[in-house]
Design a protein around this motif. Structure first.
Motif, mmCIF file in Angstrom:
data_model
loop_
_atom_site.group_PDB
_atom_site.id
_atom_site.type_symbol
_atom_site.label_atom_id
_atom_site.label_comp_id
_atom_site.label_asym_id
_atom_site.label_seq_id
_atom_site.Cartn_x
_atom_site.Cartn_y
_atom_site.Cartn_z
ATOM 1 N N ALA A 248 -32.899 78.399 -63.246
ATOM 2 C CA ALA A 248 -31.840 79.400 -63.430
ATOM 3 C C ALA A 248 -30.580 78.737 -63.978
ATOM 4 O O ALA A 248 -30.289 77.577 -63.654
ATOM 5 C CB ALA A 248 -31.525 80.082 -62.103
ATOM 6 N N PRO A 249 -29.822 79.419 -64.800
ATOM 7 C CA PRO A 249 -28.608 78.818 -65.346
ATOM 8 C C PRO A 249 -27.557 78.598 -64.268
ATOM 9 O O PRO A 249 -27.459 79.372 -63.307
ATOM 10 C CB PRO A 249 -28.137 79.857 -66.366
ATOM 11 C CG PRO A 249 -28.694 81.154 -65.875
ATOM 12 C CD PRO A 249 -30.032 80.807 -65.278
ATOM 13 N N VAL A 250 -26.792 77.542 -64.417
ATOM 14 C CA VAL A 250 -25.613 77.337 -63.587
ATOM 15 C C VAL A 250 -24.493 78.190 -64.190
ATOM 16 O O VAL A 250 -24.235 78.113 -65.392
ATOM 17 C CB VAL A 250 -25.198 75.850 -63.557
ATOM 18 C CG1 VAL A 250 -23.905 75.666 -62.764
ATOM 19 C CG2 VAL A 250 -26.322 75.001 -62.981
ATOM 20 N N ILE A 251 -23.869 79.010 -63.366
ATOM 21 C CA ILE A 251 -22.763 79.846 -63.845
ATOM 22 C C ILE A 251 -21.463 79.248 -63.331
ATOM 23 O O ILE A 251 -21.313 78.997 -62.140
ATOM 24 C CB ILE A 251 -22.916 81.301 -63.379
ATOM 25 C CG1 ILE A 251 -24.199 81.907 -63.941
ATOM 26 C CG2 ILE A 251 -21.705 82.135 -63.810
ATOM 27 C CD1 ILE A 251 -24.442 83.350 -63.539
ATOM 28 N N ARG A 252 -20.533 79.045 -64.237
ATOM 29 C CA ARG A 252 -19.279 78.378 -63.887
ATOM 30 C C ARG A 252 -18.140 79.394 -63.832
ATOM 31 O O ARG A 252 -17.973 80.204 -64.743
ATOM 32 C CB ARG A 252 -18.964 77.259 -64.880
ATOM 33 C CG ARG A 252 -20.125 76.282 -65.095
ATOM 34 C CD ARG A 252 -19.668 75.057 -65.842
ATOM 35 N NE ARG A 252 -18.919 74.164 -64.981
ATOM 36 C CZ ARG A 252 -19.456 73.149 -64.292
ATOM 37 N NH1 ARG A 252 -20.740 72.903 -64.361
ATOM 38 N NH2 ARG A 252 -18.688 72.381 -63.536
ATOM 39 N N GLN A 253 -17.390 79.331 -62.746
ATOM 40 C CA GLN A 253 -16.276 80.240 -62.529
ATOM 41 C C GLN A 253 -14.958 79.567 -62.899
ATOM 42 O O GLN A 253 -14.598 78.545 -62.310
ATOM 43 C CB GLN A 253 -16.236 80.673 -61.062
ATOM 44 C CG GLN A 253 -14.993 81.420 -60.638
ATOM 45 C CD GLN A 253 -14.812 82.695 -61.404
ATOM 46 O OE1 GLN A 253 -15.703 83.529 -61.461
ATOM 47 N NE2 GLN A 253 -13.639 82.875 -62.004
ATOM 48 N N PRO A 254 -14.213 80.096 -63.870
ATOM 49 C CA PRO A 254 -12.895 79.528 -64.191
ATOM 50 C C PRO A 254 -11.938 79.653 -63.004
ATOM 51 O O PRO A 254 -11.996 80.606 -62.225
ATOM 52 C CB PRO A 254 -12.424 80.384 -65.363
ATOM 53 C CG PRO A 254 -13.658 80.997 -65.933
ATOM 54 C CD PRO A 254 -14.582 81.193 -64.772
ATOM 55 N N VAL A 255 -11.055 78.674 -62.876
ATOM 56 C CA VAL A 255 -10.055 78.649 -61.806
ATOM 57 C C VAL A 255 -8.692 78.353 -62.439
ATOM 58 O O VAL A 255 -8.606 77.583 -63.408
ATOM 59 C CB VAL A 255 -10.389 77.583 -60.740
ATOM 60 C CG1 VAL A 255 -9.406 77.662 -59.571
ATOM 61 C CG2 VAL A 255 -11.818 77.756 -60.235
ATOM 62 N N TYR A 256 -7.644 78.944 -61.873
ATOM 63 C CA TYR A 256 -6.303 78.785 -62.429
ATOM 64 C C TYR A 256 -5.286 78.527 -61.319
ATOM 65 O O TYR A 256 -5.400 79.082 -60.219
ATOM 66 C CB TYR A 256 -5.879 80.045 -63.188
ATOM 67 C CG TYR A 256 -6.800 80.420 -64.309
ATOM 68 C CD1 TYR A 256 -6.567 79.987 -65.611
ATOM 69 C CD2 TYR A 256 -7.926 81.202 -64.062
ATOM 70 C CE1 TYR A 256 -7.432 80.334 -66.642
ATOM 71 C CE2 TYR A 256 -8.791 81.546 -65.087
ATOM 72 C CZ TYR A 256 -8.543 81.112 -66.370
ATOM 73 O OH TYR A 256 -9.400 81.445 -67.386
ATOM 74 N N ALA A 257 -4.314 77.683 -61.637
ATOM 75 C CA ALA A 257 -3.102 77.610 -60.826
ATOM 76 C C ALA A 257 -2.133 78.634 -61.393
ATOM 77 O O ALA A 257 -1.972 78.731 -62.609
ATOM 78 C CB ALA A 257 -2.493 76.209 -60.897
ATOM 79 N N ALA A 258 -1.520 79.410 -60.522
ATOM 80 C CA ALA A 258 -0.629 80.478 -60.960
ATOM 81 C C ALA A 258 0.719 80.343 -60.275
ATOM 82 O O ALA A 258 0.805 79.950 -59.106
ATOM 83 C CB ALA A 258 -1.247 81.844 -60.651
ATOM 84 N N MET A 259 1.763 80.683 -61.021
ATOM 85 C CA MET A 259 3.128 80.586 -60.493
ATOM 86 C C MET A 259 4.034 81.502 -61.300
ATOM 87 O O MET A 259 3.652 81.996 -62.371
ATOM 88 C CB MET A 259 3.621 79.140 -60.570
ATOM 89 C CG MET A 259 3.729 78.590 -61.977
ATOM 90 S SD MET A 259 3.714 76.778 -62.056
ATOM 91 C CE MET A 259 1.956 76.420 -61.772
ATOM 92 N N HIS A 260 5.223 81.729 -60.784
ATOM 93 C CA HIS A 260 6.201 82.495 -61.537
ATOM 94 C C HIS A 260 6.609 81.699 -62.768
ATOM 95 O O HIS A 260 6.670 80.458 -62.736
ATOM 96 C CB HIS A 260 7.423 82.791 -60.675
ATOM 97 C CG HIS A 260 8.299 83.877 -61.227
ATOM 98 N ND1 HIS A 260 9.257 83.630 -62.185
ATOM 99 C CD2 HIS A 260 8.358 85.212 -60.967
ATOM 100 C CE1 HIS A 260 9.869 84.763 -62.482
ATOM 101 N NE2 HIS A 260 9.342 85.746 -61.762
ATOM 102 N N LEU A 261 6.879 82.404 -63.853
ATOM 103 C CA LEU A 261 7.202 81.743 -65.113
ATOM 104 C C LEU A 261 8.382 80.781 -64.983
ATOM 105 O O LEU A 261 8.400 79.715 -65.596
ATOM 106 C CB LEU A 261 7.515 82.806 -66.173
ATOM 107 C CG LEU A 261 7.682 82.324 -67.611
ATOM 108 C CD1 LEU A 261 6.392 81.720 -68.139
ATOM 109 C CD2 LEU A 261 8.130 83.478 -68.503
#
Length: 286
Positions: A248-261
């Motif tokens: 089965a394929p490995v599915i990769r989940q994107p991850v982000y750091a988020a903050m106020h501009l």
């Protein structure tokens, strides 16, 4: 100036409807109208026009919008600055995607405490939509999330993604898995899109869930197959009762750091994003 006037102004920009903003804020339409009038009187300018097409910002309203967003952020920061935090030099409120909690929360917070020994940390596991909303209002200072929500006030920094693997109580072969014995993972729009591209025949399974630990719990009790975070998958296979579906394929989940501009160039937030990047790399991400 009352912060409620700013909140109402910004909500109207989103809804373009006095009725809809009244519903969302739990107020009457007359209260919404009164707040707009009070804000316009304080500024000495008309902020909205109303027509059958909806509520629109005037030129003065467009000019005031970025200031309103900063005022809301400053107000939240001011309230938190005067809140008792013991001997801590500052308080940081951190959001983290629910799915990352079991495998990464402890190490992430340990890294942040080592980085900021004088800070008091408040940690809130949550989902991306709510964390983005909380970053906009200032209820959160920093978040690690799966799905960035475009907002003029937010900044997102890509982190190493998270691999998910397919495990099964029934088989090690993808061709033997049927929708009836499949728990369809729906961790984010990006994951759902990748899953549908790779495994369209399983995307319409009758059972779906949005958290890796919940997928594992259902599989433990019901049997069958489903995607879980790779680190969790290896633990379950090692404990017995599960097999890795190797084709089965490995599915990769994107991850982000988020903050106020406004914090995107701040030393503290940049160092936190880098600490999160190192942790996810060390934890088996890409």
């Amino acid at each position: 100036m009352q912060i409620e006037l700013i909140d109402t102004f910004l909500d109207l920009i989103e809804t373009r409807s006095f009725n809809r903003s009244a519903e969302r804020l739990g107020l009457t339409q007359s209260t919404i109208s009164g707040r707009v009038v009070a804000l316009e009187q304080a500024l000495g300018a008309r902020l909205f026009t109303r027509s059958r097409a909806g509520t629109q910002l005037t030129t003065e309203g467009l000019k005031f919008e970025p200031h309103a967003r900063l005022l809301r952020q400053e107000w939240m920061m001011a309230r938190r600055a005067v809140t008792d935090s013991g001997t801590a030099a500052l308080t940081l409120r951190i959001g983290i995607q629910n799915d990352l909690v079991p495998a990464h929360l402890g190490a992430l917070i340990a890294a942040f405490r080592a980085l900021l020994p004088q800070a008091a940390l408040y940690v809130e596991p949550d989902y991306s939509t709510q964390m983005c909303a909380d970053l906009v209002t200032g209820a959160l200072d920093f978040a690690i999330l799966f799905t960035p929500k475009p907002q003029p006030d937010l900044y997102f920094d890509s982190l190493p993604d998270i691999p998910y693997r397919l495990i099964s109580t029934d088989t090690a072969n993808l061709s033997a898995i049927t929708p009836e014995r499949y728990v369809c993972a729906n961790f984010s729009p990006a994951f759902e899109t990748a899953h549908r591209q790779h495994l369209p025949h399983l995307s319409a399974a009758p059972l779906s869930v949005g958290q890796s630990s919940a997928v594992a719990l259902l599989l433990t009790h019901l049997g069958g197959s489903g995607y879980v975070m790779e680190s969790h998958a290896r633990d379950l296979v090692a404990a017995g009762g599960f097999q890795m579906v190797t084709d089965a394929p490995v599915i990769r989940q994107p991850v982000y750091a988020a903050m106020h501009l406004r914090n995107r160039t701040g030393t503290t937030h940049k160092r936190m994003a880098e600490a999160a990047r190192r942790r996810l790399q060390a934890g088996g991400a890409r």
